[in-house]
Motif scaffolding. Structure first.
Motif, mmCIF file in Angstrom:
data_model
loop_
_atom_site.group_PDB
_atom_site.id
_atom_site.type_symbol
_atom_site.label_atom_id
_atom_site.label_comp_id
_atom_site.label_asym_id
_atom_site.label_seq_id
_atom_site.Cartn_x
_atom_site.Cartn_y
_atom_site.Cartn_z
ATOM 1 N N ALA A 56 0.830 -1.204 0.000
ATOM 2 C CA ALA A 56 0.000 0.000 0.000
ATOM 3 C C ALA A 56 0.864 1.253 0.000
ATOM 4 O O ALA A 56 0.571 2.222 -0.714
ATOM 5 C CB ALA A 56 -0.931 -0.003 1.208
ATOM 6 N N GLU A 57 1.936 1.243 0.774
ATOM 7 C CA GLU A 57 2.841 2.393 0.798
ATOM 8 C C GLU A 57 3.497 2.589 -0.564
ATOM 9 O O GLU A 57 3.681 3.727 -1.008
ATOM 10 C CB GLU A 57 3.887 2.218 1.892
ATOM 11 C CG GLU A 57 3.311 2.378 3.280
ATOM 12 C CD GLU A 57 4.273 2.005 4.391
ATOM 13 O OE1 GLU A 57 5.270 1.285 4.131
ATOM 14 O OE2 GLU A 57 4.016 2.422 5.538
ATOM 15 N N ALA A 58 3.833 1.499 -1.250
ATOM 16 C CA ALA A 58 4.416 1.589 -2.591
ATOM 17 C C ALA A 58 3.409 2.183 -3.576
ATOM 18 O O ALA A 58 3.775 3.011 -4.414
ATOM 19 C CB ALA A 58 4.889 0.219 -3.063
ATOM 20 N N GLN A 59 2.151 1.760 -3.469
ATOM 21 C CA GLN A 59 1.096 2.313 -4.333
ATOM 22 C C GLN A 59 0.953 3.814 -4.110
ATOM 23 O O GLN A 59 0.832 4.580 -5.060
ATOM 24 C CB GLN A 59 -0.250 1.641 -4.038
ATOM 25 C CG GLN A 59 -0.372 0.242 -4.533
ATOM 26 C CD GLN A 59 -0.917 0.164 -5.928
ATOM 27 O OE1 GLN A 59 -1.757 0.960 -6.312
ATOM 28 N NE2 GLN A 59 -0.435 -0.783 -6.697
ATOM 29 N N LEU A 60 0.961 4.227 -2.851
ATOM 30 C CA LEU A 60 0.852 5.653 -2.540
ATOM 31 C C LEU A 60 2.068 6.420 -3.035
ATOM 32 O O LEU A 60 1.934 7.533 -3.555
ATOM 33 C CB LEU A 60 0.670 5.860 -1.036
ATOM 34 C CG LEU A 60 -0.738 5.609 -0.521
ATOM 35 C CD1 LEU A 60 -0.740 5.458 0.992
ATOM 36 C CD2 LEU A 60 -1.657 6.738 -0.946
ATOM 37 N N ALA A 61 3.241 5.854 -2.891
ATOM 38 C CA ALA A 61 4.454 6.520 -3.369
ATOM 39 C C ALA A 61 4.409 6.680 -4.888
ATOM 40 O O ALA A 61 4.760 7.745 -5.414
ATOM 41 C CB ALA A 61 5.685 5.729 -2.947
ATOM 42 N N ALA A 62 3.963 5.652 -5.578
ATOM 43 C CA ALA A 62 3.854 5.724 -7.036
ATOM 44 C C ALA A 62 2.833 6.772 -7.463
ATOM 45 O O ALA A 62 2.965 7.384 -8.525
ATOM 46 C CB ALA A 62 3.479 4.354 -7.600
ATOM 47 N N ALA A 63 1.825 7.001 -6.632
ATOM 48 C CA ALA A 63 0.782 7.991 -6.916
ATOM 49 C C ALA A 63 1.130 9.355 -6.324
ATOM 50 O O ALA A 63 0.273 10.231 -6.253
ATOM 51 C CB ALA A 63 -0.550 7.503 -6.372
ATOM 52 N N LYS A 64 2.377 9.515 -5.889
ATOM 53 C CA LYS A 64 2.856 10.772 -5.294
ATOM 54 C C LYS A 64 2.007 11.205 -4.099
ATOM 55 O O LYS A 64 1.734 12.380 -3.897
ATOM 56 C CB LYS A 64 2.924 11.872 -6.345
ATOM 57 C CG LYS A 64 3.910 11.578 -7.457
ATOM 58 C CD LYS A 64 3.973 12.703 -8.443
ATOM 59 C CE LYS A 64 5.077 12.502 -9.443
ATOM 60 N NZ LYS A 64 4.872 11.585 -10.466
#
Length: 73
Positions: A56-64
């Motif tokens: 989930a943190e990776a998804q958020l990071a990818a979505a800035k």
């Protein structure tokens, strides 16, 4: 309000209610998610996309950091 930092009892309650409403889960499940995730945004992504905290943190990071973008990718 997904940026709320649960630093006291009132804000912790608000964070749980935000997660419960947006993710469509019970208050108890929202509490569990918040404890596991450490943040409202991460908890919502975990619940909605059935991901682990790190995913989930990776998804958020990818979505800035944009919750809506993280949920639609």
């Amino acid at each position: 309000m997904v940026n709320v930092q649960p630093t006291n009892g009132k804000l912790l309650d608000r964070a749980r209610r935000i997660i419960a409403v947006i993710a469509g889960v019970s208050y108890d499940e929202a509490s569990r998610l918040l404890n596991e995730a450490g943040s409202v945004r991460t908890a919502i992504v975990m619940s909605e996309k059935k991901l682990s905290r790190s995913e989930a943190e990776a998804q958020l990071a990818a979505a800035k950091g944009r919750l809506r973008a993280a949920l639609t990718t």
